[in-house]
Design an enzyme around this catalytic site. Structure first.
Site, PDB file in Angstrom:
ATOM      1  N   LYS A  38     -13.112   3.975   3.052  1.00 45.11           N
ATOM      2  CA  LYS A  38     -13.759   2.729   3.448  1.00 45.11           C
ATOM      3  C   LYS A  38     -13.392   2.319   4.877  1.00 45.11           C
ATOM      4  CE  LYS A  38     -14.044   0.815  -1.250  1.00 45.11           C
ATOM      5  NZ  LYS A  38     -15.515   0.733  -1.312  1.00 45.11           N
TER       6      LYS A  38
ATOM      7  N   THR B 268      -5.401  10.438   6.173  1.00 45.71           N
ATOM      8  CA  THR B 268      -5.292  10.289   4.727  1.00 45.71           C
ATOM      9  C   THR B 268      -4.833  11.615   4.122  1.00 45.71           C
ATOM     10  OG1 THR B 268      -7.604  10.883   4.327  1.00 45.71           O
ATOM     11  CG2 THR B 268      -7.134   8.571   4.737  1.00 45.71           C
TER      12      THR B 268
ATOM     13  N   LYS C 218      -0.827  13.634   5.670  1.00 43.93           N
ATOM     14  CA  LYS C 218       0.108  12.631   6.181  1.00 43.93           C
ATOM     15  C   LYS C 218       1.473  13.201   6.555  1.00 43.93           C
ATOM     16  CE  LYS C 218      -1.795   8.395   4.196  1.00 43.93           C
ATOM     17  NZ  LYS C 218      -1.471   7.156   3.461  1.00 43.93           N
TER      18      LYS C 218
ATOM     19  N   ASP D 156      10.470   7.185  14.006  1.00 41.66           N
ATOM     20  CA  ASP D 156      11.491   7.408  12.973  1.00 41.66           C
ATOM     21  C   ASP D 156      10.876   7.704  11.616  1.00 41.66           C
ATOM     22  OD1 ASP D 156      10.428   4.956  12.378  1.00 41.66           O
ATOM     23  OD2 ASP D 156      12.345   3.912  12.168  1.00 41.66           O
TER      24      ASP D 156
ATOM     25  N   ASP E 265       1.060   1.539   6.904  1.00 44.76           N
ATOM     26  CA  ASP E 265       0.972   1.202   5.482  1.00 44.76           C
ATOM     27  C   ASP E 265       2.020   0.172   5.064  1.00 44.76           C
ATOM     28  OD1 ASP E 265      -1.213   2.757   4.803  1.00 44.76           O
ATOM     29  OD2 ASP E 265      -0.004   4.527   4.347  1.00 44.76           O
TER      30      ASP E 265
ATOM     31  N   GLY F 106       5.737   3.799  -9.666  1.00 45.31           N
ATOM     32  CA  GLY F 106       5.397   4.964  -8.862  1.00 45.31           C
ATOM     33  C   GLY F 106       6.501   5.356  -7.907  1.00 45.31           C
TER      34      GLY F 106
END
Length: 274
Positions: A21, A68, A72, A84, A109, A131
């Site tokens: 998106k 994405t 990554k 870092d 993020d 998670g």
């Protein structure tokens, strides 16, 4: 929306990429600000990643890209300055081209995740995170900076979860997904559970205090089963679009030199869920 192949331009790369998106978000902001430029998808497979970066590095019109899955980690070896990231989050989601052609990597993020929580004082607060993958790393990085209290990680792999607590210098425990939730101030789903096509995340929210916040990073569907359960309990909730828009806002300013327009988030959210 913005015109294709306009210069300057930025991209989002991945494999697959059709679901992203990001072009909607950045295109909306470019149009709202009346800025020249474009933002588009680029389907880049793993064996073409290095060639893509080399080609774009030589293009002065290219301002950079968002990254994405599954790239990554791999892109950290293809930029001049990864900061870092390697020793902390361990994933790069933004590459910014400098005027001399050098590439700086960063990760928006963590800041994007925390943006809707910025007005809260979470120092010393107990937290639970579902998670232990890449999204969880960004979440834990942000929570460590906020100096939260004990963190309970709900995950099927105890060793991986304990490793994350150690990586970010957090105190806490690993909790089984079917165990009772601790009475935390903030519950974050940083897993794919509850996403369209994935198993649901069935948690008993009754142990949570009345001032708890439930934050689900999943945005497809936007109102997940977890958020519906939290709303039924009268708890405050944060959906996955907040992080998506928050991380994009930071990248947009890095790419195009201006912050996104203020007061247009409701329009953008409507566009994203249409």
């Amino acid at each position: 929306m913005s015109h294709p192949y306009a210069s300057p331009f930025a991209e989002v790369i991945g494999d697959p990429i059709a679901q992203s998106k990001s072009p909607l978000i950045h295109g909306f902001w470019l149009d709202a600000l009346g800025m020249e430029g474009d933002y588009r998808r680029a389907h880049v497979k793993a064996d073409a990643l290095a060639a893509y970066i080399a080609e774009r590095r030589a293009d002065p019109g290219w301002r950079g890209c968002n990254v994405t899955m599954p790239h990554k980690a791999a892109v950290m070896d293809l930029v001049d300055d990864p900061g870092d990231i390697r020793g902390t989050i361990g994933a790069m989601n933004t590459i910014v081209r400098q005027p001399d052609g050098s590439l700086i990597g960063t990760n928006t993020d963590a800041a994007g995740f925390y943006s809707p929580l910025a007005e809260l004082d979470l120092e010393g607060a107990p937290i639970a995170v579902v998670g232990a993958g890449g999204a969880a790393r960004a979440v834990l990085f942000a929570l460590a900076r906020a100096k939260v209290g004990k963190v309970a990680i709900l995950n099927r792999s105890p060793l991986k979860a304990m490793g994350l607590l150690a990586t970010f210098g957090l105190k806490g425990d690993v909790v089984a997904l079917d165990a009772a939730l601790p009475p935390v101030r903030l519950l974050v789903n940083a897993s794919s559970l509850g996403m369209a096509g994935q198993p649901p995340l069935d948690l008993d929210l009754s142990p949570l205090p009345d001032d708890a916040i439930v934050y689900d990073l999943v945005y497809s569907p936007l109102r997940t089963g977890l958020l519906k359960a939290a709303e039924a309990r009268g708890l405050d909730t944060v959906d996955g679009l907040d992080m998506l828009i928050g991380q994009a806002a930071l990248a947009f300013e890095l790419f195009f030199g201006a912050p996104p327009p203020e007061g247009r988030d409701d329009e953008l959210r409507a566009l994203l869920v249409a």
